[in-house]
Design a protein around this motif. Structure first.
Motif, PDB file in Angstrom:
ATOM      1  N   THR A  35       0.810  -1.219   0.000  1.00 49.27           N
ATOM      2  CA  THR A  35       0.000   0.000   0.000  1.00 49.27           C
ATOM      3  C   THR A  35       0.843   1.269   0.000  1.00 49.27           C
ATOM      4  O   THR A  35       0.746   2.096   0.889  1.00 49.27           O
ATOM      5  CB  THR A  35      -0.933   0.015   1.227  1.00 49.27           C
ATOM      6  OG1 THR A  35      -0.143  -0.123   2.413  1.00 49.27           O
ATOM      7  CG2 THR A  35      -1.944  -1.112   1.151  1.00 49.27           C
ATOM      8  N   PRO A  36       1.742   1.420  -0.989  1.00 49.67           N
ATOM      9  CA  PRO A  36       2.482   2.684  -1.056  1.00 49.67           C
ATOM     10  C   PRO A  36       1.528   3.825  -1.336  1.00 49.67           C
ATOM     11  O   PRO A  36       0.507   3.656  -1.985  1.00 49.67           O
ATOM     12  CB  PRO A  36       3.448   2.461  -2.222  1.00 49.67           C
ATOM     13  CG  PRO A  36       2.839   1.371  -3.029  1.00 49.67           C
ATOM     14  CD  PRO A  36       2.077   0.522  -2.072  1.00 49.67           C
ATOM     15  N   ALA A  37       1.853   4.996  -0.840  1.00 49.79           N
ATOM     16  CA  ALA A  37       0.954   6.139  -0.986  1.00 49.79           C
ATOM     17  C   ALA A  37       0.905   6.611  -2.430  1.00 49.79           C
ATOM     18  O   ALA A  37       1.894   6.608  -3.142  1.00 49.79           O
ATOM     19  CB  ALA A  37       1.435   7.289  -0.094  1.00 49.79           C
ATOM     20  N   ALA A  38      -0.297   7.033  -2.851  1.00 47.05           N
ATOM     21  CA  ALA A  38      -0.466   7.572  -4.192  1.00 47.05           C
ATOM     22  C   ALA A  38       0.055   9.002  -4.234  1.00 47.05           C
ATOM     23  O   ALA A  38      -0.069   9.751  -3.276  1.00 47.05           O
ATOM     24  CB  ALA A  38      -1.931   7.536  -4.598  1.00 47.05           C
ATOM     25  N   THR A  39       0.655   9.370  -5.340  1.00 49.70           N
ATOM     26  CA  THR A  39       1.163  10.730  -5.511  1.00 49.70           C
ATOM     27  C   THR A  39       0.674  11.260  -6.844  1.00 49.70           C
ATOM     28  O   THR A  39       0.327  10.492  -7.741  1.00 49.70           O
ATOM     29  CB  THR A  39       2.702  10.743  -5.478  1.00 49.70           C
ATOM     30  OG1 THR A  39       3.185   9.856  -6.496  1.00 49.70           O
ATOM     31  CG2 THR A  39       3.232  10.311  -4.136  1.00 49.70           C
ATOM     32  N   PRO A  40       0.645  12.581  -7.002  1.00 52.63           N
ATOM     33  CA  PRO A  40       0.156  13.136  -8.267  1.00 52.63           C
ATOM     34  C   PRO A  40       0.924  12.593  -9.462  1.00 52.63           C
ATOM     35  O   PRO A  40       2.136  12.424  -9.409  1.00 52.63           O
ATOM     36  CB  PRO A  40       0.384  14.640  -8.098  1.00 52.63           C
ATOM     37  CG  PRO A  40       0.367  14.851  -6.619  1.00 52.63           C
ATOM     38  CD  PRO A  40       0.985  13.612  -6.026  1.00 52.63           C
ATOM     39  N   ALA A  41       0.210  12.296 -10.533  1.00 54.54           N
ATOM     40  CA  ALA A  41       0.849  11.753 -11.727  1.00 54.54           C
ATOM     41  C   ALA A  41       1.666  12.826 -12.424  1.00 54.54           C
ATOM     42  O   ALA A  41       1.254  13.977 -12.493  1.00 54.54           O
ATOM     43  CB  ALA A  41      -0.207  11.216 -12.683  1.00 54.54           C
ATOM     44  N   PRO A  42       2.849  12.461 -12.944  1.00 55.31           N
ATOM     45  CA  PRO A  42       3.631  13.425 -13.699  1.00 55.31           C
ATOM     46  C   PRO A  42       2.946  13.688 -15.031  1.00 55.31           C
ATOM     47  O   PRO A  42       2.172  12.866 -15.502  1.00 55.31           O
ATOM     48  CB  PRO A  42       4.967  12.690 -13.906  1.00 55.31           C
ATOM     49  CG  PRO A  42       4.595  11.240 -13.888  1.00 55.31           C
ATOM     50  CD  PRO A  42       3.465  11.133 -12.904  1.00 55.31           C
ATOM     51  N   TRP A 176      10.558   0.047 -15.425  1.00 54.71           N
ATOM     52  CA  TRP A 176      11.958   0.002 -15.879  1.00 54.71           C
ATOM     53  C   TRP A 176      12.067   0.422 -17.341  1.00 54.71           C
ATOM     54  O   TRP A 176      12.949   1.199 -17.714  1.00 54.71           O
ATOM     55  CB  TRP A 176      12.515  -1.411 -15.704  1.00 54.71           C
ATOM     56  CG  TRP A 176      13.911  -1.544 -16.238  1.00 54.71           C
ATOM     57  CD1 TRP A 176      15.079  -1.274 -15.594  1.00 54.71           C
ATOM     58  CD2 TRP A 176      14.264  -1.935 -17.578  1.00 54.71           C
ATOM     59  NE1 TRP A 176      16.149  -1.468 -16.440  1.00 54.71           N
ATOM     60  CE2 TRP A 176      15.681  -1.879 -17.661  1.00 54.71           C
ATOM     61  CE3 TRP A 176      13.541  -2.330 -18.699  1.00 54.71           C
ATOM     62  CZ2 TRP A 176      16.363  -2.210 -18.825  1.00 54.71           C
ATOM     63  CZ3 TRP A 176      14.225  -2.648 -19.862  1.00 54.71           C
ATOM     64  CH2 TRP A 176      15.626  -2.587 -19.913  1.00 54.71           C
ATOM     65  N   ALA A 177      11.162  -0.071 -18.176  1.00 60.72           N
ATOM     66  CA  ALA A 177      11.223   0.223 -19.604  1.00 60.72           C
ATOM     67  C   ALA A 177      10.961   1.692 -19.891  1.00 60.72           C
ATOM     68  O   ALA A 177      11.618   2.291 -20.758  1.00 60.72           O
ATOM     69  CB  ALA A 177      10.221  -0.653 -20.353  1.00 60.72           C
ATOM     70  N   LEU A 178      10.007   2.280 -19.181  1.00 61.71           N
ATOM     71  CA  LEU A 178       9.637   3.670 -19.422  1.00 61.71           C
ATOM     72  C   LEU A 178      10.570   4.662 -18.742  1.00 61.71           C
ATOM     73  O   LEU A 178      10.754   5.786 -19.205  1.00 61.71           O
ATOM     74  CB  LEU A 178       8.204   3.930 -18.937  1.00 61.71           C
ATOM     75  CG  LEU A 178       7.065   3.299 -19.722  1.00 61.71           C
ATOM     76  CD1 LEU A 178       5.746   3.556 -19.010  1.00 61.71           C
ATOM     77  CD2 LEU A 178       7.018   3.847 -21.146  1.00 61.71           C
ATOM     78  N   GLY A 179      11.090   4.247 -17.582  1.00 58.61           N
ATOM     79  CA  GLY A 179      11.863   5.176 -16.770  1.00 58.61           C
ATOM     80  C   GLY A 179      11.013   5.867 -15.727  1.00 58.61           C
ATOM     81  O   GLY A 179      11.502   6.698 -14.957  1.00 58.61           O
ATOM     82  N   TYR A 180       9.735   5.528 -15.666  1.00 63.78           N
ATOM     83  CA  TYR A 180       8.813   6.059 -14.658  1.00 63.78           C
ATOM     84  C   TYR A 180       7.637   5.094 -14.543  1.00 63.78           C
ATOM     85  O   TYR A 180       7.430   4.230 -15.409  1.00 63.78           O
ATOM     86  CB  TYR A 180       8.320   7.467 -15.020  1.00 63.78           C
ATOM     87  CG  TYR A 180       7.630   7.564 -16.359  1.00 63.78           C
ATOM     88  CD1 TYR A 180       6.267   7.324 -16.495  1.00 63.78           C
ATOM     89  CD2 TYR A 180       8.358   7.901 -17.504  1.00 63.78           C
ATOM     90  CE1 TYR A 180       5.643   7.400 -17.733  1.00 63.78           C
ATOM     91  CE2 TYR A 180       7.741   7.989 -18.735  1.00 63.78           C
ATOM     92  CZ  TYR A 180       6.382   7.740 -18.847  1.00 63.78           C
ATOM     93  OH  TYR A 180       5.771   7.817 -20.064  1.00 63.78           O
ATOM     94  N   SER A 181       6.862   5.227 -13.487  1.00 65.83           N
ATOM     95  CA  SER A 181       5.779   4.278 -13.225  1.00 65.83           C
ATOM     96  C   SER A 181       4.645   4.430 -14.230  1.00 65.83           C
ATOM     97  O   SER A 181       4.328   5.541 -14.667  1.00 65.83           O
ATOM     98  CB  SER A 181       5.231   4.481 -11.809  1.00 65.83           C
ATOM     99  OG  SER A 181       6.197   4.118 -10.847  1.00 65.83           O
TER     100      SER A 181
END
Length: 311
Positions: A35-42, A176-181
């Motif tokens: 349950t990691p906290a959600a953060t604003p999407a880039p 990993w492929a994108l460099g971001y989630s």
């Protein structure tokens, strides 16, 4: 651009889901580790082109932002609670990529009609072809996940821990492929939704995507059959989330004609984004990196490797 916000009630056990809709011009492109906290999407990567060169393009009719709190489900094949599509609206979705030739063909067809889709890549494929997945993102499409190896999560031989590992490692591979989630969107392989994993997606705040219209492109012998299947089903449903596969050769071949038929039939494409980004789990990030075939650096001196024998 005028922005409106609509709030849709869920069942009592699920959090409220807010769907923001933004009108877009028709032809414009527009330890519990679970349950990691959600953060604003880039902000998403900028599309490859900022203007649509096709004045008659299908385009995007509106953009919606999904609040994935509680793991909402979409697509009447499995989830009946949420229906955000208006009459004659569709969402284009593609599974099983990224894949050479086929995925670029899909991207090209979408670009030519200045429209957008959701891609659900397989984790392994993402590690094999990260440059193709990066291209999907660079063209402005939304990217979710489709597990690590496309295992059927309803297989009774799998434990819940193994099912979770399939899901989480798939997410980490795409990251990993994108460099971001990726976006907190998932489609389960073969649309198999084990109840325990539905609950887990609720804990992880990941939206689950089924479909309303299955193209069955993986069974089609040619592109024409795919177009006929989708359009015949849409004529009955009047709208829906369309399931296709950018892994399939015939899908890329069918897409230009399918998009033209959607336009001619008065259908409009809805682009889907997430309000928050997905936090991967470090354990699985590490597993993905360890499993990659990294090039071996040879430490032998040049003189022991290369010798001039004739000059």
């Amino acid at each position: 651009m005028r922005i409106t916000t609509a709030v849709i009630p869920l069942a009592a056990a699920i959090s409220m889901l807010a769907i923001q809709t933004a009108a877009a011009q028709k032809a414009a492109p527009s330890a519990n580790p679970a349950t990691p906290a959600a953060t604003p999407a880039p902000p998403p990567p900028a599309p490859a082109t900022s203007a649509c060169a096709n004045p008659n393009a299908l385009g995007v009719s509106r953009v919606v932002a999904i609040n994935t709190t509680g793991g909402p489900g979409f697509g009447f094949e499995h989830f009946k609670q949420l229906d955000f599509l208006r009459d004659k609206e569709v969402v284009l979705t593609f599974d099983d990529g990224p894949w050479p030739v086929n995925t670029p063909a899909v991207i090209k067809a979408l670009d030519e009609e200045c429209t957008k889709a959701i891609f659900f890549p397989i984790g392994k494929h993402a590690t094999w072809h990260p440059e193709i997945l990066k291209s999907v993102a660079a063209h402005g499409h939304t990217i979710g996940s489709h597990t690590w190896s496309h295992a059927n999560l309803n297989n009774k031989k799998l434990t819940d821990d193994q099912r979770k590992a399939e899901i989480e490692k798939g997410i980490s591979a795409v990251k990993w492929a994108l460099g971001y989630s990726p976006a907190p969107f998932i489609r389960f392989p073969a649309l198999q939704h084990p109840p325990s994993m539905v609950t887990y997606m609720g804990e992880r705040n990941i939206a689950m995507w089924s479909c309303d219209v299955d193209s069955f492109d993986f069974k089609a012998r040619n592109a024409r059959k795919i177009v006929e299947t989708v359009m015949n089903k849409l004529d009955k449903t009047g709208k829906g989330i369309i399931l296709m596969h950018d892994f399939q050769k015939h899908t890329g071949e069918a897409l230009p004609e399918l998009l033209k038929r959607l336009k001619a039939g008065g259908y409009k494409v809805v682009e889907v984004k997430a309000k928050t980004k997905l936090e991967s789990i470090a354990q699985y990030d590490e597993e993905v990196v360890k499993g990659l075939k990294q090039p071996v650096v040879n430490s032998r001196p040049l003189s022991s490797v290369v010798e001039t024998i004739s000059q």
